[in-house]
Write a protein that holds these residues in place. Sequence first.
Motif, short mmCIF file in Angstrom:
data_model
loop_
_atom_site.label_atom_id
_atom_site.label_comp_id
_atom_site.label_asym_id
_atom_site.label_seq_id
_atom_site.Cartn_x
_atom_site.Cartn_y
_atom_site.Cartn_z
N THR A 1 -15.35 19.87 -34.27
CA THR A 1 -14.62 21.00 -33.68
C THR A 1 -13.23 20.53 -33.25
O THR A 1 -12.94 19.33 -33.20
N HIS A 2 -12.36 21.49 -32.95
CA HIS A 2 -10.95 21.17 -32.84
C HIS A 2 -10.19 22.28 -32.13
O HIS A 2 -10.54 23.45 -32.23
N PHE A 3 -9.17 21.87 -31.38
CA PHE A 3 -8.27 22.80 -30.69
C PHE A 3 -6.85 22.47 -31.18
O PHE A 3 -6.54 21.32 -31.46
N ASN B 1 -6.22 17.36 -32.61
CA ASN B 1 -6.83 16.07 -32.31
C ASN B 1 -6.92 15.18 -33.54
O ASN B 1 -7.16 15.65 -34.66
N PRO B 2 -6.76 13.87 -33.36
CA PRO B 2 -6.98 12.93 -34.45
C PRO B 2 -8.47 12.79 -34.72
O PRO B 2 -9.26 12.67 -33.76
N PHE B 3 -8.86 12.83 -35.97
CA PHE B 3 -10.28 12.73 -36.30
C PHE B 3 -10.77 11.32 -36.01
O PHE B 3 -10.17 10.34 -36.45
N GLY B 4 -11.84 11.23 -35.24
CA GLY B 4 -12.41 9.93 -34.90
C GLY B 4 -12.54 9.70 -33.41
O GLY B 4 -13.31 8.83 -32.98
N LEU B 5 -11.81 10.47 -32.61
CA LEU B 5 -11.91 10.35 -31.16
C LEU B 5 -12.83 11.43 -30.60
O LEU B 5 -12.78 12.58 -31.03
N MET B 6 -13.65 11.04 -29.64
CA MET B 6 -14.44 12.03 -28.92
C MET B 6 -13.54 12.76 -27.94
O MET B 6 -12.51 12.23 -27.51
N PHE B 7 -13.92 13.97 -27.57
CA PHE B 7 -13.08 14.77 -26.67
C PHE B 7 -12.81 14.05 -25.35
O PHE B 7 -11.74 14.17 -24.78
N GLU B 8 -13.78 13.30 -24.86
CA GLU B 8 -13.64 12.62 -23.57
C GLU B 8 -12.65 11.46 -23.63
O GLU B 8 -12.26 10.92 -22.59
N GLU B 9 -12.22 11.09 -24.85
CA GLU B 9 -11.27 9.99 -25.02
C GLU B 9 -9.83 10.45 -25.20
O GLU B 9 -8.90 9.65 -25.06
N ILE B 10 -9.64 11.69 -25.54
CA ILE B 10 -8.32 12.15 -25.98
C ILE B 10 -7.31 12.17 -24.85
O ILE B 10 -7.56 12.69 -23.77
N ARG B 11 -6.15 11.58 -25.14
CA ARG B 11 -5.00 11.60 -24.24
C ARG B 11 -3.87 12.37 -24.91
O ARG B 11 -3.85 12.54 -26.13
N ALA B 12 -2.89 12.77 -24.13
CA ALA B 12 -1.76 13.53 -24.66
C ALA B 12 -1.07 12.80 -25.80
O ALA B 12 -0.67 13.41 -26.80
#
Length: 240
Positions: free
Chosen positions: A31-33, A47-58
């Motif tokens: 999924t993706h925003f 989002n870059p594919f490969g990161l979990m949502f809890e890891e994503i930074r700006a």
Amino acid sequence: MSMHTEAILRRDLAAAYRLAALFGWDDTLYTHFSVRLPGVEPRFLINPFGLMFEEIRASDLIVVDMHGRVVEGNADYNVAGFTIHSAVHMARADAHCVIHTHTLAGMAVAATDSGLAQLNQISAEFHQRVGYHTYEGIALDLGERDRLVTSLGDNIALMLRHHGLLSVGASVADAFYVMYYLNKACEIQLAASSLRGVREMPSELSAHACEQFQAAEWQRHLVWEAWLRKLERECPEYKD
């Protein structure tokens, strides 16, 4: 384009991913925003594919153009995500942010013949404001973009049958608010499905409540600011 503007959009989109993880909306890497960047050339953050949502930074978010080229960032994206997000961004000038989820409740309601039922005050906000899109398999075919746009119409949300939910908004705050309450309406419907004697609201009552909700949409920014304060307490590194 002002870098300050992009910085705010990056912060808000990263916040949306972190909040989704906190609310249990994530689906491992899927999924993706996205949010559209201002400028002459249409582009959006995703989002870059490969990161979990809890890891994503700006700073992790990548910039993709409408041809599918990564124009900023050193990562790839989910191909199905590009199909869905580029379709909406190209067709809806008002849909600056697009949010797509695979939540349990959303997917359950999307599997029903009747879709979202008018069972409560929360669902009334979506009275005649949700489109429905027939499942075509994983969204790898760019030819599906026109059909997605037709299914969405001028609605604030789309139920992807046998798939999940999608919301749009003029800002990340708007689209996230819509998704939060659409998913909540689905959760209530799923809970009510095990009860006897459940009744839907009359259409005219749903329409009245929907008008009331639309008159109060200015309050969404207050909810968003409260969510940002929550992130400051729990994972302030999302802004990095």
